[in-house]
Motif scaffolding. Structure first.
Motif, PDB file in Angstrom:
ATOM      1  N   LYS A 160     -10.164  -4.036  -0.324  1.00 46.14           N
ATOM      2  CA  LYS A 160      -9.833  -3.770   1.075  1.00 46.14           C
ATOM      3  C   LYS A 160     -10.822  -4.464   2.000  1.00 46.14           C
ATOM      4  O   LYS A 160     -10.444  -5.025   3.031  1.00 46.14           O
ATOM      5  CB  LYS A 160      -9.830  -2.266   1.347  1.00 46.14           C
ATOM      6  CG  LYS A 160      -8.621  -1.554   0.792  1.00 46.14           C
ATOM      7  CD  LYS A 160      -8.656  -0.085   1.132  1.00 46.14           C
ATOM      8  CE  LYS A 160      -7.486   0.647   0.511  1.00 46.14           C
ATOM      9  NZ  LYS A 160      -7.483   2.069   0.815  1.00 46.14           N
ATOM     10  N   GLU A 161     -12.091  -4.417   1.641  1.00 48.35           N
ATOM     11  CA  GLU A 161     -13.124  -5.077   2.444  1.00 48.35           C
ATOM     12  C   GLU A 161     -12.927  -6.589   2.430  1.00 48.35           C
ATOM     13  O   GLU A 161     -13.059  -7.258   3.462  1.00 48.35           O
ATOM     14  CB  GLU A 161     -14.513  -4.705   1.913  1.00 48.35           C
ATOM     15  CG  GLU A 161     -15.629  -5.060   2.840  1.00 48.35           C
ATOM     16  CD  GLU A 161     -15.541  -4.363   4.194  1.00 48.35           C
ATOM     17  OE1 GLU A 161     -15.899  -5.012   5.202  1.00 48.35           O
ATOM     18  OE2 GLU A 161     -15.127  -3.191   4.258  1.00 48.35           O
ATOM     19  N   GLU A 162     -12.600  -7.144   1.264  1.00 49.62           N
ATOM     20  CA  GLU A 162     -12.340  -8.583   1.158  1.00 49.62           C
ATOM     21  C   GLU A 162     -11.130  -8.963   2.009  1.00 49.62           C
ATOM     22  O   GLU A 162     -11.151  -9.972   2.719  1.00 49.62           O
ATOM     23  CB  GLU A 162     -12.089  -8.965  -0.302  1.00 49.62           C
ATOM     24  CG  GLU A 162     -11.773 -10.434  -0.486  1.00 49.62           C
ATOM     25  CD  GLU A 162     -11.387 -10.795  -1.910  1.00 49.62           C
ATOM     26  OE1 GLU A 162     -11.244 -12.000  -2.173  1.00 49.62           O
ATOM     27  OE2 GLU A 162     -11.195  -9.887  -2.742  1.00 49.62           O
ATOM     28  N   LYS A 214      -0.480  -7.055  -3.585  1.00 48.13           N
ATOM     29  CA  LYS A 214      -1.079  -5.999  -4.407  1.00 48.13           C
ATOM     30  C   LYS A 214      -1.189  -4.703  -3.617  1.00 48.13           C
ATOM     31  O   LYS A 214      -0.987  -3.616  -4.147  1.00 48.13           O
ATOM     32  CB  LYS A 214      -2.452  -6.423  -4.915  1.00 48.13           C
ATOM     33  CG  LYS A 214      -3.053  -5.419  -5.869  1.00 48.13           C
ATOM     34  CD  LYS A 214      -4.377  -5.874  -6.434  1.00 48.13           C
ATOM     35  CE  LYS A 214      -4.909  -4.798  -7.365  1.00 48.13           C
ATOM     36  NZ  LYS A 214      -6.256  -5.106  -7.814  1.00 48.13           N
ATOM     37  N   SER A 215      -1.486  -4.816  -2.339  1.00 53.29           N
ATOM     38  CA  SER A 215      -1.597  -3.646  -1.472  1.00 53.29           C
ATOM     39  C   SER A 215      -0.280  -2.879  -1.431  1.00 53.29           C
ATOM     40  O   SER A 215      -0.269  -1.647  -1.437  1.00 53.29           O
ATOM     41  CB  SER A 215      -2.002  -4.089  -0.071  1.00 53.29           C
ATOM     42  OG  SER A 215      -1.828  -3.067   0.862  1.00 53.29           O
ATOM     43  N   LYS A 216       0.828  -3.624  -1.393  1.00 54.26           N
ATOM     44  CA  LYS A 216       2.144  -2.998  -1.313  1.00 54.26           C
ATOM     45  C   LYS A 216       2.573  -2.378  -2.641  1.00 54.26           C
ATOM     46  O   LYS A 216       3.280  -1.376  -2.657  1.00 54.26           O
ATOM     47  CB  LYS A 216       3.189  -4.016  -0.866  1.00 54.26           C
ATOM     48  CG  LYS A 216       3.037  -4.430   0.569  1.00 54.26           C
ATOM     49  CD  LYS A 216       4.065  -5.478   0.944  1.00 54.26           C
ATOM     50  CE  LYS A 216       3.836  -5.942   2.379  1.00 54.26           C
ATOM     51  NZ  LYS A 216       4.768  -7.010   2.751  1.00 54.26           N
ATOM     52  N   THR A 217       2.171  -2.976  -3.747  1.00 54.00           N
ATOM     53  CA  THR A 217       2.658  -2.505  -5.043  1.00 54.00           C
ATOM     54  C   THR A 217       1.766  -1.436  -5.659  1.00 54.00           C
ATOM     55  O   THR A 217       2.218  -0.336  -5.942  1.00 54.00           O
ATOM     56  CB  THR A 217       2.809  -3.675  -6.031  1.00 54.00           C
ATOM     57  OG1 THR A 217       1.559  -4.346  -6.170  1.00 54.00           O
ATOM     58  CG2 THR A 217       3.881  -4.639  -5.554  1.00 54.00           C
ATOM     59  N   GLU A 218       0.507  -1.760  -5.883  1.00 51.46           N
ATOM     60  CA  GLU A 218      -0.354  -0.831  -6.607  1.00 51.46           C
ATOM     61  C   GLU A 218      -1.539  -0.301  -5.813  1.00 51.46           C
ATOM     62  O   GLU A 218      -2.208   0.613  -6.258  1.00 51.46           O
ATOM     63  CB  GLU A 218      -0.851  -1.484  -7.908  1.00 51.46           C
ATOM     64  CG  GLU A 218      -1.375  -2.898  -7.713  1.00 51.46           C
ATOM     65  CD  GLU A 218      -1.682  -3.589  -9.026  1.00 51.46           C
ATOM     66  OE1 GLU A 218      -2.787  -3.360  -9.538  1.00 51.46           O
ATOM     67  OE2 GLU A 218      -0.816  -4.341  -9.517  1.00 51.46           O
ATOM     68  N   GLY A 219      -1.788  -0.857  -4.655  1.00 53.90           N
ATOM     69  CA  GLY A 219      -2.923  -0.417  -3.845  1.00 53.90           C
ATOM     70  C   GLY A 219      -4.164  -1.251  -4.122  1.00 53.90           C
ATOM     71  O   GLY A 219      -4.242  -1.943  -5.131  1.00 53.90           O
ATOM     72  N   LEU A 220      -5.115  -1.169  -3.216  1.00 49.50           N
ATOM     73  CA  LEU A 220      -6.338  -1.961  -3.327  1.00 49.50           C
ATOM     74  C   LEU A 220      -7.543  -1.064  -3.559  1.00 49.50           C
ATOM     75  O   LEU A 220      -7.585   0.076  -3.095  1.00 49.50           O
ATOM     76  CB  LEU A 220      -6.564  -2.768  -2.042  1.00 49.50           C
ATOM     77  CG  LEU A 220      -5.498  -3.779  -1.654  1.00 49.50           C
ATOM     78  CD1 LEU A 220      -5.833  -4.406  -0.311  1.00 49.50           C
ATOM     79  CD2 LEU A 220      -5.358  -4.854  -2.709  1.00 49.50           C
TER      80      LEU A 220
END
Length: 74
Positions: free
Chosen positions: A26-28, A15-21
């Motif tokens: 990010k904390e998790e 998800k970080s690579k595609t749409e962002g967190l």
């Protein structure tokens, strides 16, 4: 560490690579990665503590007794 946690780490990475967190995600992700690294280090230490080396004189030295266990007590 269970497979569910590893799957969640991978899902957050995708998800970080595609749409962002989100900030919460990010904390998790940070918390899960730290937990994962701690487990890897613990497993590696356990393996290293069980290694024995045969010296040139034929004696056997257990590296866990010589290095690993001593440093953990301090």
């Amino acid at each position: 560490m269970d497979q569910k946690t590893i799957d969640r780490i991978n899902a957050l990475a995708r998800k970080s690579k595609t749409e962002g967190l989100t900030p919460a995600e990010k904390e998790e992700q940070k918390k899960l990665r730290a937990e994962y690294i701690a487990v890897i280090r613990m497993n590696m230490r356990a393996q290293l503590d069980n290694i024995s080396i045969q010296e040139k004189d034929g004696s056997i030295t257990n590296l866990g007794e010589k290095y690993g266990l001593k440093t953990r007590k301090n």
